[in-house]
Design a protein around this motif. Structure first.
Motif, PDB file in Angstrom:
ATOM      1  N   ILE A 102       0.845  -1.200   0.000  1.00 33.29           N
ATOM      2  CA  ILE A 102       0.000   0.000   0.000  1.00 33.29           C
ATOM      3  C   ILE A 102       0.876   1.244   0.000  1.00 33.29           C
ATOM      4  CG2 ILE A 102      -1.927  -1.134   1.200  1.00 33.29           C
ATOM      5  CD1 ILE A 102      -1.088   0.409   3.738  1.00 33.29           C
ATOM      6  N   SER A 103       0.322   2.330  -0.477  1.00 32.27           N
ATOM      7  CA  SER A 103       1.028   3.615  -0.499  1.00 32.27           C
ATOM      8  C   SER A 103       0.762   4.352   0.814  1.00 32.27           C
ATOM      9  CB  SER A 103       0.516   4.455  -1.664  1.00 32.27           C
ATOM     10  OG  SER A 103      -0.827   4.858  -1.411  1.00 32.27           O
ATOM     11  N   PRO A 104       1.536   5.395   1.101  1.00 31.49           N
ATOM     12  CA  PRO A 104       1.245   6.209   2.285  1.00 31.49           C
ATOM     13  C   PRO A 104      -0.174   6.785   2.224  1.00 31.49           C
ATOM     14  CG  PRO A 104       3.407   6.741   1.448  1.00 31.49           C
ATOM     15  CD  PRO A 104       2.760   5.833   0.432  1.00 31.49           C
TER      16      PRO A 104
ATOM     17  N   GLU B 237      -5.690   6.620   4.317  1.00 33.93           N
ATOM     18  CA  GLU B 237      -7.115   6.357   4.105  1.00 33.93           C
ATOM     19  C   GLU B 237      -7.647   5.341   5.112  1.00 33.93           C
ATOM     20  OE1 GLU B 237      -7.424   5.208  -0.013  1.00 33.93           O
ATOM     21  OE2 GLU B 237      -7.112   7.274  -0.705  1.00 33.93           O
ATOM     22  N   ARG B 238      -6.857   4.307   5.414  1.00 37.98           N
ATOM     23  CA  ARG B 238      -7.257   3.326   6.424  1.00 37.98           C
ATOM     24  C   ARG B 238      -7.428   3.999   7.783  1.00 37.98           C
ATOM     25  NH1 ARG B 238      -3.538  -2.110   5.638  1.00 37.98           N
ATOM     26  NH2 ARG B 238      -4.153  -2.586   3.485  1.00 37.98           N
TER      27      ARG B 238
ATOM     28  N   HIS C 145      -3.701  15.804   6.694  1.00 40.12           N
ATOM     29  CA  HIS C 145      -5.122  15.681   7.000  1.00 40.12           C
ATOM     30  C   HIS C 145      -5.290  15.817   8.508  1.00 40.12           C
ATOM     31  CE1 HIS C 145      -6.049  14.117   2.953  1.00 40.12           C
ATOM     32  NE2 HIS C 145      -4.852  13.574   3.033  1.00 40.12           N
ATOM     33  N   GLY C 146      -6.104  16.780   8.929  1.00 39.83           N
ATOM     34  CA  GLY C 146      -6.349  17.003  10.343  1.00 39.83           C
ATOM     35  C   GLY C 146      -7.743  16.545  10.737  1.00 39.83           C
ATOM     36  N   PHE C 147      -7.872  16.095  11.972  1.00 37.23           N
ATOM     37  CA  PHE C 147      -9.141  15.612  12.513  1.00 37.23           C
ATOM     38  C   PHE C 147      -9.294  16.131  13.934  1.00 37.23           C
ATOM     39  CE2 PHE C 147      -7.536  12.721   9.405  1.00 37.23           C
ATOM     40  CZ  PHE C 147      -8.638  12.386   8.644  1.00 37.23           C
ATOM     41  N   ARG C 148     -10.541  16.449  14.321  1.00 38.54           N
ATOM     42  CA  ARG C 148     -10.809  16.991  15.651  1.00 38.54           C
ATOM     43  C   ARG C 148     -11.934  16.223  16.324  1.00 38.54           C
ATOM     44  NH1 ARG C 148      -7.949  21.618  15.881  1.00 38.54           N
ATOM     45  NH2 ARG C 148      -7.322  22.461  13.873  1.00 38.54           N
ATOM     46  N   LYS C 149     -11.852  16.205  17.670  1.00 37.44           N
ATOM     47  CA  LYS C 149     -12.890  15.519  18.440  1.00 37.44           C
ATOM     48  C   LYS C 149     -12.852  16.012  19.886  1.00 37.44           C
ATOM     49  CE  LYS C 149     -14.603  10.974  19.671  1.00 37.44           C
ATOM     50  NZ  LYS C 149     -14.397   9.539  19.615  1.00 37.44           N
TER      51      LYS C 149
END
Length: 153
Positions: free
Chosen positions: A80-82, A87-88, A112-116
């Motif tokens: 798999i690529s980075p 994506e996983r 890619h940033g994610f918040r919670k």
């Protein structure tokens, strides 16, 4: 990567609790690519950070947060690529209720940033970043998990 959390620090959450949760999130993300060939062993670890330069660990009211980081170098011939690895990890985050920020970068280099928010506080942040290089160079992927701040040791 060093981020600051913009929310008011919690006084009912310990740094140890933030550390445990940061490591839990980071390990869940890196587990999505267990078995994928690496160029070298992952470099992972965390550390206590302070909200601003004037605060240090001797300040009992200092705003602290925990940052866990992993630097992963996939083998040039990995299955798999980075980007696919990210994506996983994105799927795991989205399934757990994390909200995605607008991606930055492009096809060969992206963040890619994610918040919670959760029971340990508002302001959790995860960043997935990758860089695709021409083989035979290893393919880089980094994961950072930043906790909300606390003023309790």
């Amino acid at each position: 990567m060093t981020l600051t959390t913009a929310c008011t620090p919690r006084s009912d959450v310990t740094v140890t609790q933030l550390q445990e949760r940061s490591e839990e999130v980071g390990q869940a993300l890196t587990a999505t690519i267990d078995g994928v060939d690496r160029y070298q062993d992952d470099i992972a670890g965390g550390g206590l950070r302070w909200e601003n330069a004037e605060v240090n660990d001797e300040d009992p009211n200092g705003r602290r947060y925990w940052q866990w980081d992993a630097h992963i170098e996939l083998a040039p011939d990995a299955e798999i690529s980075p980007e696919q690895a990210a994506e996983r990890m994105t799927k795991v985050l989205e399934d757990d209720g994390w909200t995605a920020d607008e991606p930055r970068g492009g096809v060969e280099k992206a963040q890619h940033g994610f918040r919670k928010s959760d029971d340990l506080g508002e302001g959790w942040y995860v960043e997935l970043a990758f860089m695709i290089k021409e083989p035979p160079a290893p393919q880089n992927l980094s994961v950072s998990v930043v906790s909300p701040s606390t003023n309790r040791s």
